[in-house]
Motif scaffolding. Sequence first.
Motif, mmCIF file in Angstrom:
data_model
loop_
_atom_site.group_PDB
_atom_site.id
_atom_site.type_symbol
_atom_site.label_atom_id
_atom_site.label_comp_id
_atom_site.label_asym_id
_atom_site.label_seq_id
_atom_site.Cartn_x
_atom_site.Cartn_y
_atom_site.Cartn_z
ATOM 1 N N LEU A 85 61.389 29.305 25.710
ATOM 2 C CA LEU A 85 61.937 28.783 26.960
ATOM 3 C C LEU A 85 61.966 29.892 28.016
ATOM 4 N N GLU A 86 61.385 29.569 29.168
ATOM 5 C CA GLU A 86 61.310 30.550 30.258
ATOM 6 C C GLU A 86 62.107 30.018 31.454
ATOM 7 N N ILE A 87 63.014 30.829 31.971
ATOM 8 C CA ILE A 87 63.760 30.454 33.187
ATOM 9 C C ILE A 87 63.528 31.533 34.219
ATOM 10 N N ALA A 140 56.810 22.333 32.830
ATOM 11 C CA ALA A 140 57.896 22.916 33.610
ATOM 12 C C ALA A 140 58.409 21.966 34.670
ATOM 13 N N VAL A 141 59.674 22.169 35.044
ATOM 14 C CA VAL A 141 60.228 21.508 36.222
ATOM 15 C C VAL A 141 60.789 22.607 37.115
ATOM 16 N N ASP A 163 58.880 25.314 29.452
ATOM 17 C CA ASP A 163 58.898 25.334 27.987
ATOM 18 C C ASP A 163 57.489 25.627 27.481
ATOM 19 N N HIS A 164 57.347 26.771 26.818
ATOM 20 C CA HIS A 164 56.038 27.141 26.262
ATOM 21 C C HIS A 164 55.964 26.737 24.791
ATOM 22 N N GLN A 165 54.827 26.200 24.401
ATOM 23 C CA GLN A 165 54.556 25.949 22.982
ATOM 24 C C GLN A 165 53.453 26.918 22.597
ATOM 25 N N ALA A 166 53.808 27.965 21.838
ATOM 26 C CA ALA A 166 52.796 28.931 21.411
ATOM 27 C C ALA A 166 52.260 28.498 20.055
ATOM 28 N N LEU A 212 62.583 35.093 29.145
ATOM 29 C CA LEU A 212 61.804 34.313 28.185
ATOM 30 C C LEU A 212 62.601 34.437 26.891
ATOM 31 N N GLU A 213 63.252 33.353 26.488
ATOM 32 C CA GLU A 213 64.236 33.421 25.386
ATOM 33 C C GLU A 213 65.266 34.503 25.728
#
Lengths: 220, 255
Positions: free
Chosen positions: B245-247, B212-213, B231-234, B128-129
């Motif tokens: 951004l989470e991968i 997410a995809v 992609d998180h929008q906090a 996450l980042e």
Amino acid sequence: MIITTIRHGVVTLLLLMLCSPVAVVAAEEIEDSLEDVEQVVVPEIYRRDVKAPKIDARDFEVTAYVGILNMEDFGGNAVGGLRLAYHITEDFFMEAGFGASEINDDSFRQFGLNVFPSSQESLTYYDLMVGYNVLPGEFFWGENYSIPSALYISAGAGSMTFVDEDFFSANFGFGVRALITQAISVHIDLRDRVIFDSAILGDEKITNNLEFTIGLGVFF
Amino acid sequence: MDLRSVVRLIQPAIFLLLIFFTHVSAVNAAEDQYLRVQVTEPYLEMYTGPGRGFPRFNSVERGEWVEVISRRTDWFEVRTRKGKKGWVKRAELEKTRSMTGSQLVFGGRGDGDFLGRRIELGFVAGVLEDDPLIGLRAAWYLTDGIALEGAFSHVPGEFSRSFIYSANLMMQPYPEWKYSPYVSLGAGTIENEPKGTLIGVPDTDATVWSAAVGVRRQISGKFMFRLEVRDHQALVNSFNNQNLLEITAGVSFFY
């Protein structure tokens, strides 16, 4: 001559076309009248509800284990924990584990250095693993007994918590599982819990924390 | 606390356990009736254990009946009329016939079929980042292509630890593809606890929305590999959104 034949043909065709709806109507009438007739003999057959008995599936396994966890730079301590595994196929399984141990900085305190607030701090960890049975087989006990077994490798990720700090760990290991009975298993496991950004002693570095455990499992 | 008060405290528990054991033994007694199947192929081969590596030690001839006692992954323990016990592969057992004469399909637990499953459970790991992330995922499939997913993630970061709880709606337009792509929309919360060594930094909770995809790939039977970018929008406060951004990569199985 030919014309007569054609004429006959046309007439026959026309007749057929006229008759076909009549035939359908007639057939429907017969069916209707049949429905009105009650069934004379009612067979006394009762439908048997055949319900297949459920087959007892034992793909979950819970294991309690004890052993030694050796934290790099800090020495070894007793460790204990629980693992829950689900055997997906005969080759693969997934496993979640939780364990507790301690970490001490006695070796630093000898020289007057206090790394942790107190010399003995509690440590907990969890891990999520995927395992693969590389060498399934049997162990033999004398002439009459064979014990199903498997040598497996596993990899996964987890987190270790000590002194109020969480450390991501990548885990690699291998182990042996022996089925004493169909429901009870014995495990011997060796695992490396790798911490990548351990900055406990100042500079960031990768530490290898080895864990050796024996466990008793129950399939259910 | 003396012994008597301890006993008094655990009395209800003992009572409940008694009821439970009575129930269990009653159920077990009822389950002594096993499924009986008739061999229709020339032979049904029995192995000594639930795995392809175990030796074959017995074969049952066509027309004979066997009882199916238990199951382990894709292997079934059977007992012959003479009392011999052994293990049979699922594919072989499905060639037998039941008492009603119908062919058997052993679905449910251990089914190798990718489609038609309803519950998916999995682990993921990623970033996450710049921080590592470990997560649990559980999805319930409404259809082959639409699922509701519960996601829990733990981020053991350098300066803080965070937890993300999220409910996601997942759409998989081509579930039958070998590499099946999906999109997902999520809503939830992120909890952030600064490390104890940082004094005066408060805990923060924020609402997160995410998109997410991802892609799924079947490894073996109902076992899968998945890869996702989210992609998180906090919504940190009324003026600020933080983009995270989470991968992740993970494994999961259909139950």
